[in-house]
Enzyme design. Structure first.
Site, mmCIF file in Angstrom:
data_model
loop_
_atom_site.group_PDB
_atom_site.id
_atom_site.type_symbol
_atom_site.label_atom_id
_atom_site.label_comp_id
_atom_site.label_asym_id
_atom_site.label_seq_id
_atom_site.Cartn_x
_atom_site.Cartn_y
_atom_site.Cartn_z
ATOM 1 N N ASP A 57 0.858 -1.178 0.000
ATOM 2 C CA ASP A 57 0.000 0.000 0.000
ATOM 3 C C ASP A 57 0.897 1.231 0.000
ATOM 4 O O ASP A 57 1.749 1.388 0.877
ATOM 5 C CB ASP A 57 -0.890 -0.037 1.242
ATOM 6 C CG ASP A 57 -1.871 1.126 1.309
ATOM 7 O OD1 ASP A 57 -1.791 2.033 0.464
ATOM 8 O OD2 ASP A 57 -2.710 1.120 2.222
ATOM 9 N N ARG A 111 4.991 2.041 10.382
ATOM 10 C CA ARG A 111 4.946 3.268 9.594
ATOM 11 C C ARG A 111 5.981 4.233 10.166
ATOM 12 O O ARG A 111 5.699 5.023 11.078
ATOM 13 C CB ARG A 111 3.536 3.846 9.567
ATOM 14 C CG ARG A 111 2.563 2.888 8.880
ATOM 15 C CD ARG A 111 1.196 3.453 8.662
ATOM 16 N NE ARG A 111 0.326 2.461 8.015
ATOM 17 C CZ ARG A 111 -0.991 2.604 7.859
ATOM 18 N NH1 ARG A 111 -1.587 3.709 8.290
ATOM 19 N NH2 ARG A 111 -1.699 1.667 7.270
ATOM 20 N N GLN A 126 -4.439 -3.578 12.596
ATOM 21 C CA GLN A 126 -5.815 -3.426 12.154
ATOM 22 C C GLN A 126 -6.336 -4.746 11.587
ATOM 23 O O GLN A 126 -5.565 -5.651 11.279
ATOM 24 C CB GLN A 126 -5.936 -2.313 11.108
ATOM 25 C CG GLN A 126 -5.223 -2.564 9.794
ATOM 26 C CD GLN A 126 -5.304 -1.358 8.862
ATOM 27 O OE1 GLN A 126 -5.328 -0.212 9.295
ATOM 28 N NE2 GLN A 126 -5.325 -1.614 7.558
ATOM 29 N N ASP A 237 -14.204 7.344 4.876
ATOM 30 C CA ASP A 237 -13.626 7.101 6.206
ATOM 31 C C ASP A 237 -14.742 7.106 7.241
ATOM 32 O O ASP A 237 -15.625 7.974 7.211
ATOM 33 C CB ASP A 237 -12.608 8.185 6.564
ATOM 34 C CG ASP A 237 -11.332 8.088 5.735
ATOM 35 O OD1 ASP A 237 -11.097 7.016 5.131
ATOM 36 O OD2 ASP A 237 -10.571 9.076 5.695
ATOM 37 N N GLU A 250 -10.890 8.606 13.538
ATOM 38 C CA GLU A 250 -11.078 7.711 12.393
ATOM 39 C C GLU A 250 -10.821 6.274 12.819
ATOM 40 O O GLU A 250 -9.759 5.954 13.361
ATOM 41 C CB GLU A 250 -10.128 8.096 11.256
ATOM 42 C CG GLU A 250 -10.281 7.197 10.025
ATOM 43 C CD GLU A 250 -9.189 7.400 9.000
ATOM 44 O OE1 GLU A 250 -8.872 6.438 8.292
ATOM 45 O OE2 GLU A 250 -8.647 8.525 8.930
ATOM 46 N N SER A 253 -10.837 3.176 7.196
ATOM 47 C CA SER A 253 -10.811 3.689 5.839
ATOM 48 C C SER A 253 -11.182 2.524 4.939
ATOM 49 O O SER A 253 -10.603 1.433 5.067
ATOM 50 C CB SER A 253 -9.417 4.223 5.484
ATOM 51 O OG SER A 253 -9.373 4.671 4.150
#
Length: 336
Positions: A57, A111, A126, A237, A250, A253
């Site tokens: 991604d 990340r 997630q 989202d 959030e 997504s």
């Protein structure tokens, strides 16, 4: 630059031991409800993919993946996944899933370029999920149907958690409000994207902001999206209002994925035509992959929301800058 907010008078509701019990309860309960409502089967997923596969991604296009060379593969480079947005669609084809069925998996990522704050961490966990749909399902009505099913699973899990831990007081609204990013810009033309989210969620508490990635009438997108997984006209989202932090949070997504036409259009708009030659993109452009809907649901964010935590570090183990560690220690916020 890292940033942390300490809510006035905040004290954790659960101690460290009950926090771990609550995390386990949330993950077990939501997984069961979510998989049943969307007809999903659990699969195993990779922690890394090869650079040449084009399966990672790209997020907004500027984040650098953690990468390393693999001597056993003649020095080919591998990348720790940012998410499994593309891999899942290929897996549905390889595992011979049929229309109406789908998969979900635990996705763990690093990340490295994330700016750290109360809800952002270097470590991402997630539930990544993907489901095969028909071409007739590629519309906003079907997208909303799936969003409502996810919201129901989240709210049912939250209700069950308060039965187990009655000292928790967070109540989530199952009434989801749908709004496009252009409608949101029209409502709050002088605000940034995140400011609009906060203003809208303060009023509606549960909302799905749709059509993210393309430029709005202002000339700017609401938020950046990679051009090669979501169809920008059929995505969005999911947010809940976080009462502890006083902000929109959030949780997911997601979206209906690109078909060949949408991929062709979005690669051109994003200036990413070089990706057309990658194996995954070639399969998409030649209609060799199933039509799907999918997304990611943040595990740690879901836990901190339901448990009324002020910092994501209360529900996951990660690395934090000295200023964050000192501020949390002074405020009595226990970082795992």
């Amino acid at each position: 630059m890292n940033h942390i907010v300490i809510p006035v008078g905040y004290k954790p509701v659960l101690d460290e031991y009950d926090t771990q019990r609550a995390i386990e309860h949330i993950k077990r309960t939501f997984q069961r409800e979510f998989a049943a409502d969307l007809n999903l089967k659990r699969v195993s997923a990779p922690l890394f993919v090869t650079d040449a596969s084009g399966l990672n991604d790209n997020l907004s296009g500027v984040e650098r993946p953690v990468s390393f060379d693999v001597p056993a593969l003649n020095g080919e480079r591998a990348e720790v996944v940012h998410s499994l947005a593309k891999w899942k669609r290929l897996a549905l084809k390889r595992y011979h899933f049929s229309v109406g069925n789908g998969l979900y998996t635990d996705m763990n990522a690093i990340r490295r370029d994330e700016e750290l704050d109360n809800v952002h961490s270097l470590y991402v966990d997630q539930w990544d999920w993907e489901k095969i749909i028909t071409r007739e399902n590629r519309n906003l009505d079907y997208l909303k149907l799936i969003v409502r099913a996810i919201v129901k699973a989240i709210c049912d899990t939250s209700d069950a958690l308060r039965v187990r831990f009655p000292q928790l007081t967070t109540v989530l609204s199952p009434d989801v409000s749908f709004i496009t990013s252009q409608e949101l810009e029209d409502l709050y033309p002088d605000m940034t994207g995140s400011e609009r989210e906060n203003a809208y969620l303060k009023e509606h508490h549960t909302a799905f902001i749709m059509q993210i990635g393309g430029k709005l009438r202002s000339g700017k997108p609401h938020d950046k999206r990679a051009p090669d997984y979501d169809d920008w006209s059929l995505n969005g989202d999911l947010f809940f209002w976080d009462e502890v932090l006083g902000r929109a949070l959030e949780i997911s997504s997601m979206g209906i994925r690109v078909d060949a036409d949408a991929l062709d259009r979005q690669l051109a708009l994003a200036g990413c035509d070089s990706r057309r030659s990658l194996p995954f993109h070639q399969m998409l452009l030649h209609d060799e992959l199933p039509l799907t809907i999918g997304g990611g649901i943040g595990q740690s964010r879901l836990c901190m929301l339901m448990m009324g935590c002020a910092h994501i570090g209360e529900v996951q183990s990660s690395l934090w800058d000295p200023e964050t560690v000192a501020a949390c220690e002074a405020a009595g916020i226990p970082l795992l």
